[in-house]
Design an enzyme around this catalytic site. Structure first.
Site, short mmCIF file in Angstrom:
data_model
loop_
_atom_site.label_atom_id
_atom_site.label_comp_id
_atom_site.label_asym_id
_atom_site.label_seq_id
_atom_site.Cartn_x
_atom_site.Cartn_y
_atom_site.Cartn_z
N THR A 132 0.82 -1.21 0.00
CA THR A 132 0.00 0.00 0.00
C THR A 132 0.86 1.26 0.00
O THR A 132 2.00 1.24 0.47
CB THR A 132 -0.90 0.00 1.27
OG1 THR A 132 -1.40 1.30 1.50
CG2 THR A 132 -0.12 -0.40 2.51
N ASP A 133 0.27 2.36 -0.48
CA ASP A 133 0.98 3.65 -0.42
C ASP A 133 1.08 4.18 1.01
O ASP A 133 1.84 5.10 1.29
CB ASP A 133 0.29 4.70 -1.32
CG ASP A 133 -1.16 4.99 -0.95
OD1 ASP A 133 -1.70 4.34 -0.04
OD2 ASP A 133 -1.76 5.88 -1.59
N GLU A 134 0.29 3.56 1.94
CA GLU A 134 0.27 4.08 3.32
C GLU A 134 1.62 3.89 4.01
O GLU A 134 1.88 4.53 5.03
CB GLU A 134 -0.86 3.42 4.11
CG GLU A 134 -2.19 3.65 3.43
CD GLU A 134 -3.42 3.41 4.30
OE1 GLU A 134 -3.32 3.48 5.52
OE2 GLU A 134 -4.48 3.16 3.71
N TYR A 158 -1.49 -0.47 11.13
CA TYR A 158 -1.68 -1.14 9.83
C TYR A 158 -0.52 -0.82 8.89
O TYR A 158 0.14 -1.73 8.37
CB TYR A 158 -3.01 -0.70 9.19
CG TYR A 158 -3.08 -1.01 7.70
CD1 TYR A 158 -3.07 -2.32 7.24
CD2 TYR A 158 -3.16 0.01 6.74
CE1 TYR A 158 -3.12 -2.62 5.87
CE2 TYR A 158 -3.21 -0.27 5.38
CZ TYR A 158 -3.19 -1.58 4.96
OH TYR A 158 -3.23 -1.87 3.61
N LYS A 162 2.47 -3.24 7.31
CA LYS A 162 2.70 -3.43 5.87
C LYS A 162 4.13 -3.02 5.51
O LYS A 162 4.79 -3.67 4.70
CB LYS A 162 1.69 -2.63 5.04
CG LYS A 162 0.26 -3.12 5.09
CD LYS A 162 0.04 -4.52 4.52
CE LYS A 162 0.19 -4.59 3.02
NZ LYS A 162 -0.22 -5.92 2.50
#
Ligand code: NAD
Ligand code: TYD
Length: 355
Positions: A132-134, A158, A162
């Site tokens: 994810t870009d997060e 989260y 990741k």
């Protein structure tokens, strides 16, 4: 054949359905069926021998090894994860277990198998990790969008979990030569998304006449990608990505949350009519902000366009219209996923925490 993990979730089930519209190559779908996994999404494949579903945990090293030895996939695509930021704030433990420990054990099982292959199969093998870009954290309003070399600065349990899994995948490439690929994608939306995430939550709450809970001022920005565009990008990366490389995937669609919610209200009125005595917009309710809330994500998707010639097929306008229509046409699906456990979650997240 390929081994896909997390293929009964939102992106996973879209990926499986999309895959079989393009190819007959078998998918072994390993999914634990947590609250987010739903085999109803794949009911159209019940009699289809190209799809082999196995219920199991990516953290169950023995089971994963057995599967890999039995089926000898040419690639593993890892989508299995705990994926909801708010759940990671209220209970981070499962995020650590699945996203970090689970990915580690999966890597170990895959690496053990990969070592036994002959030179040419070793070279052809791929481990594609869907991220994810997060992991890049929050951007200021005028900062340039995330490139593949942007510093990792995750904010939530989260995104931190990741980020850890991405580091492990990179380490298995650098240290052991495992032919890995990592994709960091922006926020997805579309059919089969569990109604805890912004877009399906707002659609389903509006249809039920419930408040539309906007965190804080609603000016936080996300970069939205229609889910089948993510699926086509993943197929392309699997097909032509360079082992060891990272690809950012995005749709060049930065929107503030409040604008998304207003768009959904307008589309619902257009596609299904207004409620008799109020407007959907009246349901918008600003609630307490999410702790550590990232203010902006934006993906610079030039690398995947330049190197792999991939571009999204949908604009936000076409994608959100299809999505609202899908939820209108599949209200039984929504009713079925809103089980007792779903109601408990909504109660917990939106009561004491946010009032
Ligand atoms: P989801 O929560 O809808 O689905 C996750 C799936 O993984 C579920 O089917 C669940 O049963 C399964 N799963 C969970 N733990 C497991 C375990 N230990 N072993 C096996 N299966 C397990 O998530 P999603 O939105 O479809 O996201 C899929 C992947 O894409 C995730 O890795 C996520 O981080 C990533 N991603 C999601 C988005 C997004 O906007 N949704 C954006 C970028 C990247
Ligand atoms: P979400 O769909 O949870 O994705 P992510 O946090 O991974 O980006 O949330 C998208 C944005 O919408 C995020 O800025 C938080 C906000 N949001 C709300 O304002 N209200 C809600 O009820 C939810 C679930 C999210």
């Amino acid at each position: 054949m390929i081994l896909l993990t997390g293929g009964a979730g939102f992106i996973g089930s879209n990926f499986v359905l999309d895959w079989f519209s393009q190819t007959d190559e078998t998918i072994i779908n390993l999914d634990k069926l947590t609250y987010a996994g739903n085999l109803q999404n794949l009911v159209s494949l019940n009699e289809d021998t190209r799809h082999v579903f196995v219920q199991g945990d990516i953290g169950d090293r023995e089971r994963v090894s057995e599967l890999i030895v039995q089926y000898r996939p040419r690639a593993v695509i890892n989508m299995a994860a705990e994926s909801h930021v708010d759940r990671s704030i209220l209970g981070p433990e499962t995020f650590i277990q699945t996203n970090i420990v689970g990915t580690f054990r999966l890597l170990e099982a895959v690496h053990d198998y990969w070592k036994t292959l002959d030179a040419s199969s070793k070279k052809e093998f791929r481990f594609l990790h869907v991220s994810t870009d997060e992991v890049y954290g929050s951007l200021n309003k005028n900062a340039p969008a995330f490139t593949e070399t942007h510093r990792y600065q995750p904010s939530s349990p989260y995104s931190a979990s990741k980020a850890s899994s991405d580091h492990l995948v990179n380490a298995y490439h650098r240290t052991f030569g495992l032919p890995t690929l990592i994709t960091n994608c922006s926020n997805n939306y579309g059919p089969y998304q569990f109604p805890e995430k912004l877009i399906p939550l707002m659609i389903t709450n509006a249809l039920a006449g419930k408040p539309l809970p906007v965190y804080g001022d609603g000016k936080q920005i996300r970069d939205w990608l229609y889910v089948t565009d993510h699926c086509s990008a993943l197929r392309r990366v699997l097909e032509a990505g360079e082992p060891g490389d990272i690809y950012n995937i995005g749709g060049w669609n930065e929107k503030p949350n409040i604008e998304i919610v207003r768009t959904i209200c307008a589309l619902l009125e257009e596609l299904s009519g207004s409620p008799s005595n109020y407007s959907y917009l009246d349901l918008i309710t600003h609630v307490k902000d999410r702790p550590g809330h990232d203010t902006r994500y934006a993906i610079d998707a030039r690398k995947i366009e330049r190197v792999l010639n991939w571009k999204p097929g949908e604009t936000f306008e076409t994608g959100i219209r299809k999505t609202v229509q899908w939820y209108l046409d599949h209200q039984e699906w929504v009713t079925n996923v809103k089980t007792g456990a779903y109601r408990e979650w909504i109660e917990k997240n939106y009561s004491e925490q946010r009032s």
